[in-house]
Design an enzyme around this catalytic site. Sequence first.
Site, short mmCIF file in Angstrom:
data_model
loop_
_atom_site.label_atom_id
_atom_site.label_comp_id
_atom_site.label_asym_id
_atom_site.label_seq_id
_atom_site.Cartn_x
_atom_site.Cartn_y
_atom_site.Cartn_z
N GLU A 68 0.83 -1.21 0.00
CA GLU A 68 0.00 0.00 0.00
C GLU A 68 0.87 1.26 0.00
OE1 GLU A 68 -4.19 -1.44 1.97
OE2 GLU A 68 -2.78 -0.41 3.27
N GLU A 100 -6.50 -7.76 -0.66
CA GLU A 100 -7.05 -7.75 0.70
C GLU A 100 -8.54 -7.48 0.63
OE1 GLU A 100 -5.08 -5.26 3.52
OE2 GLU A 100 -3.06 -5.95 2.98
#
Length: 691
Positions: free
Chosen positions: A224, A305
């Site tokens: 991320e 995710e």
Amino acid sequence: MKPIQIKVKHVVRLVIILIIAVILWIYGAPSFHHRKFIPLPKHEIEKIYKKIKDEKQKLYQSEGSLRFKKGQFYLEGKPLRIFSGAFHYFRVLPQYWNETFLKMKAAGLNTVETYVAWNLHEENKGLFNFNGHHGLLNVRDFILTAKAHGLFVILRPGPYICAEWEFGGLPSWLLGELGMKVRSNYNKAYLNAVDGYFANLIHHIQDLQYAKGGPIIAFQIENEFSSYSVEVEHLKTLKKMMKKYGVVEMFFTSEATLSGWKNGLHPILSEALPTVNFKDLEEGGQELVDFIHGLSEDFPIFVTEYWTGWFDEWGRKHSTDMESTKLKETLTKLLDLGASINFYMFRGGTNFGFMNGAKIYQQQDYRPVVTSYDYMAPLSEAGDVTEKYYLIRDLLLKYQKNVQHFHGATLKEVPANMEKAAYGTFPIKSYLLFEDMLNEDNEKIKSKMIVPMEHLKLHHGSGQNFGYILYRKIMPRTKKIEIKGSVQDRMQVFWNGKEVSTFDWTENFYKIRLDMHGSVGMEETDNKLDLLVENLGRVNFVKFERKSTFDDQYKGILGEVFADDSTEALEDWVIYPLDFRPQHLNKIWINTKYKPIPNWDPSPAVFSAEFDVEGTPKDTYLSMEGWSKGVVFINYFNIGRYWSLHGPQQRLYVPGSILHNKKANTIRIFEQKKAGKEVVFYDSPTPYEHS
């Protein structure tokens, strides 16, 4: 009378309350709603696409075993749909890996995803360990066990992993380097450290890649990253390092918003497959999916995710879960889209020891994560199947086309949950005085000035990573103590062994008056000032605009201490690094100065009890209600922190595999504030009130 502790925050809070009251009186009470997701305007998305086109950017094509075209993964020329579950080897003891993998196979999964925690494998600079710690370091064994069960493996080696893990997986000794900047090419020392980490990790597992007969089919670059930076050159550097040391499989990145793509992340599209992270299609997920579709018709939708729940933080309410109907609706839409999915988490496990992370959402809004990482996942902290497990399983079994396995197939029956035990109540029998515990610490350091954990001259220059740090100064008669700087994260102040004040990360004003008559013992010369500071977990996530916080995760006292309005900072301290490492813990364990429990509370102290287990040891849950704050060890194993008054967690998961059935089990509790008289073992976790 008790000594006066002046705290500005109490005054500030009162002023804020009064201001809010006036606003409500004048304007009436406002309506507070859930903050809705605000999509990126369509013209901004079109700008991203235009940049890619104008720059004639070549989009990533995998050279690994796992490839893709027309929105579909292929392995050895055959279509592959990935149904994966996140399961971290460092949060679940090896004795439970087989059971977990079997339950994953029975749920219709064909893949397991795990991060790699750099700070566990290189706790001291230059010293790597991929074995031990009750098996929690055995990443290679974990991958081989997954292979034995016919599961593919997706590896996310960081170096930064987030994961609600201490410092996002980065080793704290990095902070001992002057001018350190992590997650960037700016600092050569950081790049050299990462290079060493990748060299050792990849050497350890590179033969387990699919191209070499192993189950690993993909590697993530960083994690991320755009929430922190858009320094694409850093991501390219990390990829080059991994390839240099032998990674040959597919590369990918994962992002949870479009902000990074808007701000210049797009050049990474030449280096890795873009994937997405979210929980709800309506709250950003659909936008991410549409963006990937718009980038290339060849890119498959992979939700790296898909958040199955959420974590808890000390001092906050237990997290709320997604409604079952909403989960089913969202998951069905994703499955109908043909998406590949990694359920984060599928089994969360536990933040054993001092390894929990923390979040900073805004100024001074530091929030440490609790010991349990149950995450409200399909498999509980102890690995039990839940209603959510069966909901997901029922859906996935309807979409098994192209869900090929490394070998074998989906299991038809779900393995039974393991029996739990309520071992009952056991009295505390003895205790070790804090002073006696300190006397066993051979690593005490004499220092002219106060320094944080990371700057202690310990462990070949690695400093202190975890636990507590005690600053001690022998003082003459004193009226007032003041600390100028900051305390990270929680400090107890003792004068001649008596606690006189407590401060935490919300403070910015540290003054303690000691001159109230009869409040504390006061000698003319030899008074003992102790400042006990706890590292409650370095942050694992900060927002883009607060990125410098990552380079400032020092723990202890960052500043100076003054007495009686003097302008000269106090000098000549004795510093005790209380990290409870095995050598330190062993000295506490075998100390001969344990005494019977007195009729007064000697906290802070180490308290001891013993209990027997009949038959095969079973998993259980230790209740810390009646205690205040501290950390628990059973048979030398650090099962984690408790903080009963803050909550929400009240019971600690105790794996049966650490218990004995042929000799007594010993429990040691380092209690910082107020001790209980007994401990209680239940057969169920903390009974949360669900809203």
